[in-house]
Motif scaffolding. Structure first.
Motif, mmCIF file in Angstrom:
data_model
loop_
_atom_site.group_PDB
_atom_site.id
_atom_site.type_symbol
_atom_site.label_atom_id
_atom_site.label_comp_id
_atom_site.label_asym_id
_atom_site.label_seq_id
_atom_site.Cartn_x
_atom_site.Cartn_y
_atom_site.Cartn_z
ATOM 1 N N PHE A 102 14.561 46.054 94.373
ATOM 2 C CA PHE A 102 14.599 47.329 95.082
ATOM 3 C C PHE A 102 15.959 47.562 95.718
ATOM 4 C CE2 PHE A 102 14.182 49.532 99.171
ATOM 5 C CZ PHE A 102 13.878 50.785 98.694
ATOM 6 N N LEU A 103 16.460 46.516 96.374
ATOM 7 C CA LEU A 103 17.762 46.669 97.038
ATOM 8 C C LEU A 103 18.867 46.947 96.025
ATOM 9 C CD1 LEU A 103 17.524 43.928 99.788
ATOM 10 C CD2 LEU A 103 17.465 46.407 100.070
ATOM 11 N N THR A 104 18.738 46.319 94.857
ATOM 12 C CA THR A 104 19.733 46.563 93.812
ATOM 13 C C THR A 104 19.670 48.012 93.355
ATOM 14 O OG1 THR A 104 19.232 44.346 93.074
ATOM 15 C CG2 THR A 104 20.637 45.665 91.652
ATOM 16 N N MET A 105 18.426 48.481 93.197
ATOM 17 C CA MET A 105 18.241 49.839 92.691
ATOM 18 C C MET A 105 18.658 50.884 93.711
ATOM 19 S SD MET A 105 14.786 49.931 90.460
ATOM 20 C CE MET A 105 13.755 49.314 91.747
ATOM 21 N N LEU A 106 18.607 50.509 94.998
ATOM 22 C CA LEU A 106 18.861 51.480 96.056
ATOM 23 C C LEU A 106 20.189 52.206 95.850
ATOM 24 C CD1 LEU A 106 17.290 52.396 98.459
ATOM 25 C CD2 LEU A 106 18.555 50.799 99.884
ATOM 26 N N GLY A 107 21.217 51.452 95.487
ATOM 27 C CA GLY A 107 22.528 52.061 95.243
ATOM 28 C C GLY A 107 22.451 53.129 94.172
ATOM 29 N N ILE A 108 21.760 52.810 93.085
ATOM 30 C CA ILE A 108 21.629 53.755 91.974
ATOM 31 C C ILE A 108 20.753 54.934 92.399
ATOM 32 C CG2 ILE A 108 20.699 54.051 89.644
ATOM 33 C CD1 ILE A 108 23.216 52.494 89.582
ATOM 34 N N ILE A 109 19.698 54.635 93.155
ATOM 35 C CA ILE A 109 18.803 55.707 93.612
ATOM 36 C C ILE A 109 19.590 56.732 94.417
ATOM 37 C CG2 ILE A 109 16.862 56.258 95.150
ATOM 38 C CD1 ILE A 109 15.627 53.556 94.382
ATOM 39 N N ILE A 110 20.348 56.223 95.391
ATOM 40 C CA ILE A 110 21.119 57.129 96.247
ATOM 41 C C ILE A 110 22.163 57.871 95.425
ATOM 42 C CG2 ILE A 110 22.767 57.202 98.163
ATOM 43 C CD1 ILE A 110 21.139 54.883 99.404
ATOM 44 N N GLY A 111 22.813 57.161 94.510
ATOM 45 C CA GLY A 111 23.831 57.791 93.665
ATOM 46 C C GLY A 111 23.261 58.932 92.849
ATOM 47 N N VAL A 112 22.186 58.652 92.125
ATOM 48 C CA VAL A 112 21.591 59.686 91.264
ATOM 49 C C VAL A 112 21.051 60.829 92.113
ATOM 50 C CG1 VAL A 112 19.661 60.163 89.717
ATOM 51 C CG2 VAL A 112 21.094 58.175 89.335
ATOM 52 N N LEU A 113 20.415 60.474 93.234
ATOM 53 C CA LEU A 113 19.871 61.501 94.123
ATOM 54 C C LEU A 113 20.975 62.441 94.593
ATOM 55 C CD1 LEU A 113 17.467 62.564 95.814
ATOM 56 C CD2 LEU A 113 18.133 60.971 97.588
ATOM 57 N N SER A 114 22.100 61.860 95.052
ATOM 58 C CA SER A 114 23.132 62.741 95.604
ATOM 59 C C SER A 114 23.812 63.567 94.515
ATOM 60 C CB SER A 114 24.145 61.950 96.431
ATOM 61 O OG SER A 114 24.596 60.845 95.712
ATOM 62 N N VAL A 115 24.035 62.962 93.344
ATOM 63 C CA VAL A 115 24.629 63.742 92.251
ATOM 64 C C VAL A 115 23.723 64.923 91.912
ATOM 65 C CG1 VAL A 115 25.144 63.747 89.784
ATOM 66 C CG2 VAL A 115 25.950 61.880 91.199
ATOM 67 N N THR A 116 22.454 64.631 91.698
ATOM 68 C CA THR A 116 21.541 65.667 91.240
ATOM 69 C C THR A 116 21.355 66.743 92.301
ATOM 70 O OG1 THR A 116 20.423 63.770 90.289
ATOM 71 C CG2 THR A 116 19.455 65.893 89.862
ATOM 72 N N VAL A 117 21.191 66.321 93.557
ATOM 73 C CA VAL A 117 20.950 67.298 94.621
ATOM 74 C C VAL A 117 22.188 68.171 94.854
ATOM 75 C CG1 VAL A 117 20.678 67.505 97.111
ATOM 76 C CG2 VAL A 117 19.068 66.147 95.807
#
Ligand SMILES: Nc1ncnc2c1ncn2[C@@H]1O[C@H](COP(=O)(O)OP(=O)(O)O)[C@@H](O)[C@H]1O
Ligand SMILES: [Mg+2]
Lengths: 388, 248
Positions: free
Chosen positions: A22-37
């Motif tokens: 989860f912690l590893t994915m968090l970086g990608i989650i935030i990245g994709v979220l901010s790009v898309t939003v």
């Protein structure tokens, strides 16, 4: 080893350390979220601007004479343009702010001097009476068409056709009432009064035509009409610097371009956070490789090839980043559909952007997973087995 | 033809200025279906020898022929395939993957071989029966006793039907009862025709093999008490097993 087995193995490895995954994915989650939003916000504002401009009508061409001193445009010049090529209606516009009187009531409004056809070009409806006609213009009739706010302010009601008002000391008969427009598309016709162009010239002591409007026979002929008008203005002024012919479509395009550039820039900035997320993956994968050195040794001892180990770690990185990407997109979709309307932000999430963000996160997974995976695969079996 | 043929195998380790000969020109051969024990004190080079025979490590000098193939000349990829198909490893510390069940651990070599799921299940079940662990398929290594873990490791070594089983002190971490069980399993496997190379520092366990080699300071010799060993082996033979006794 089959690919499917490698994928199953990666899932098992991820499932066995969920918190770390989860912690590893968090970086990608935030990245994709901010790009898309951020791109969704950019596109939302593009759509909003486009809607506003389209609401004004796209079949409107504005012609400006920038060299009034050198070049004079006469009403008969404009009349000669009507019906020429794809040009349909042509109407000049001069405006001035003036005080209107009706009995004891006064109201300061924008007075527009124009000709027949102006209402058609701008798409203004007339709810009572009629608009200014050619004979009003030529006969210099003292007639006017008023907006609803003007009627409300001066008469307290809207049944005003036939009433008289005074504009700049002269008495005008109201011959028409504009339809109500509301205020959400910028300057509203509700607060204006239109009078024959010839009267306005006299009343404003201004005879120069600096701006006129035209439209084409149909949306599809706008470009053609623009060409006709440009040719006319070039012929009249002899200098390309002296005039500007702008269609609403051109305006729309340049606005959309600005807004698109903006959303790309926002997305680009956000993409940096995705990159940081990728480095996070690499970091964790490197830790994971050294933590699992013994495991790698055991796998090699029982026959895992270099490519098997490589695949195991790369697939693990890809699975992590794809999962992170999917969660990010899901959250972005949630923000667009649920949060955005509540806080009044226009957001338009496109599936292309979501797909690209996902693709980018796969790319990140491969990019940043490769190094740790290669490192793991190159370990000598005996060294890996001996590792404490 | 010998299954294993080592000629002049040497492995050196450089410790500062000093060079340690972990293996010093070792030459030996193992025939198919033999049960050979290698004994020697700690640090004598047993594990180093085993790792070279198992293709986990490469010698600095010498020639190693396994099943007619010159291993020294093989590329990495071929070595991995060789480890997978021809060699079954049993380690002192079991070396099972802790996050996988017994079944999954045993299945792993077959996955790397690309065997289909249905056949894998069949082969694993069969080999688990052989080591008597049919009731423990879903257990993780940490839910098994040492002896059981080592039997899982033996099953993993056996599942690919290798031509050679290598065991590096397989009873070293077990109590005597579990050690006994493991040794019984090896005898059983030998009877079924498997070639077994067993490393130990325990002379009593070594004596159970068909043939014994001794290693001292990286040099392989025949032990002085070889004759007594032979006598011991004969005693075992008369007590029921039908084994050929070979000279070194
Ligand atoms: N990786 C290594 N680096 C340095 N010396 C080593 C290494 N591996 C083994 N040795 C040395 O080689 C000798 C033989 O070791 P090993 O084969 O493990 O012995 P055994 O298994 O008989 O106890 C020992 O002296 C040991 O210190
Ligand atoms: Mg050892």
């Amino acid at each position: 080893m089959k690919l499917w087995q490698a994928i199953k193995m990666a899932f098992k490895a991820i499932a066995s350390n969920k918190m770390r995954a989860f912690l590893t994915m968090l970086g990608i989650i935030i990245g994709v979220l901010s790009v898309t939003v951020l791109i969704a916000i950019g596109q939302g504002s593009t759509v909003q601007i486009t809607e506003r401009i389209t609401a004004l009508g796209t079949n409107i061409i504005t012609v400006q004479n920038r060299a009034v001193r050198q070049v004079r445009l006469e009403l008969k010049d404009l009349e000669s343009l009507r019906g020429k090529g794809a040009v349909n209606c042509v109407a000049p516009l001069i405006t001035s702010s003036m005080t209107l009187k009706a009995g004891t009531n006064t109201y300061t409004a924008q007075v527009q001097g124009t000709t027949e056809g102006y209402d058609i070009i701008r798409g203004y409806g007339i709810q009572r009476g009629r608009f200014i006609t050619a004979s009003d213009v030529h006969g210099r009739s003292y007639v006017c068409v008023v907006g609803v706010t003007v009627a409300d302010e001066l008469f307290g009601q809207r049944n005003v056709v036939g009433e008289k008002i005074r504009i700049n000391g002269m008495q005008y008969s109201i011959v028409g009432l504009f339809e109500e427009m509301g205020t959400d598309v910028g300057a509203s016709q509700d607060e204006c009064v239109a009078i024959p162009f010839t009267n306005a010239q006299r009343s404003f002591r201004n005879t120069a035509i600096t701006t006129f409007y035209a439209n084409a026979y149909g949306e599809e002929y706008v470009d053609q009409a623009v060409k006709t008008l440009e040719a006319f203005m070039l012929d009249k002024t002899g200098n390309e610097e002296y005039y500007a012919v702008t269609s609403q479509t051109q305006l729309l395009e340049s606005m959309a371009e600005v807004s698109n550039t903006l959303s790309l820039m926002l997305g680009g900035i956000a993409a940096i956070s995705l990159l940081v997320g990728g480095i996070g993956i690499m970091n964790i994968m490197l830790v994971s490789v050294s933590e699992r050195t013994r495991e790698i040794g055991i796998r090699k001892a029982i026959g895992a090839r270099r490519t098997d180990i490589m695949m195991q770690f790369i697939i693990e990185a890809i699975v992590l980043s794809v999962f992170g990407g999917l969660v990010g997109i899901l959250l972005a979709w949630f923000s667009c559909t649920t949060i955005a309307p509540r806080i009044g932000v226009a957001m338009v999430m496109s599936s292309q952007v979501a797909f690209l963000a996902l693709l980018f996160s796969v790319f990140i997974g491969v990019l940043f997973g490769s190094y740790p995976a290669a490192k793991a695969s190159r370990l000598l079996p005996i060294d890996a087995l001996r590792y404490e | 033809m010998s299954l294993i043929k080592l000629t002049g195998i040497t492995k050196r380790y450089r410790m500062g200025d000093e060079t340690v000969f972990a293996l010093d020109h070792v030459s030996m051969a193992v025939e198919p279906s033999e049960f050979v024990a290698i004994v020697g004190p700690s640090g004598s080079g047993k594990s180093t020898l085993m790792n070279i025979i198992g293709c986990l490590d490469a010698p600095d000098e010498g020639e190693y022929i396994l099943d007619g193939e010159n291993v020294s000349a093989l590329p990495d990829r071929e070595l991995a395939i060789l480890r997978n198909r021809k060699i079954g490893f049993v380690f002192q510390h079991f070396n099972l993957l802790g996050k996988l069940s017994a079944f999954e651990n045993v299945e792993l070599p077959l996955i790397y071989q690309g065997v289909r799921s249905a056949s894998r299940k069949e082969m694993v079940t069969e080999v688990m029966e052989k080591v008597g662990l049919t009731a423990r398929l879903k257990h993780r290594p940490n839910q098994l006793s040492g002896g059981q873990q080592q039997r899982v490791a033996i099953a993993r070594a056996l599942v690919t039907r290798p031509s050679l089983i290598l065991a590096d002190e397989p009873t070293g971490n077990l109590d005597s009862k579990s050690g006994r069980e493991v040794m019984d399993t090896f005898h059983h496997l030998h009877k079924m025709g498997n070639t077994i190379l067993l490393i130990t520092h325990n002379n009593r366990i070594a004596a159970e093999a068909q043939r014994m080699l001794s290693i001292q300071d990286g040099k392989v010799t025949c032990p002085e008490d070889y004759l007594s060993m032979e006598r011991e082996a004969e005693r075992r033979q008369t007590s029921g097993t039908d084994k050929e006794v070979r000279g070194a």
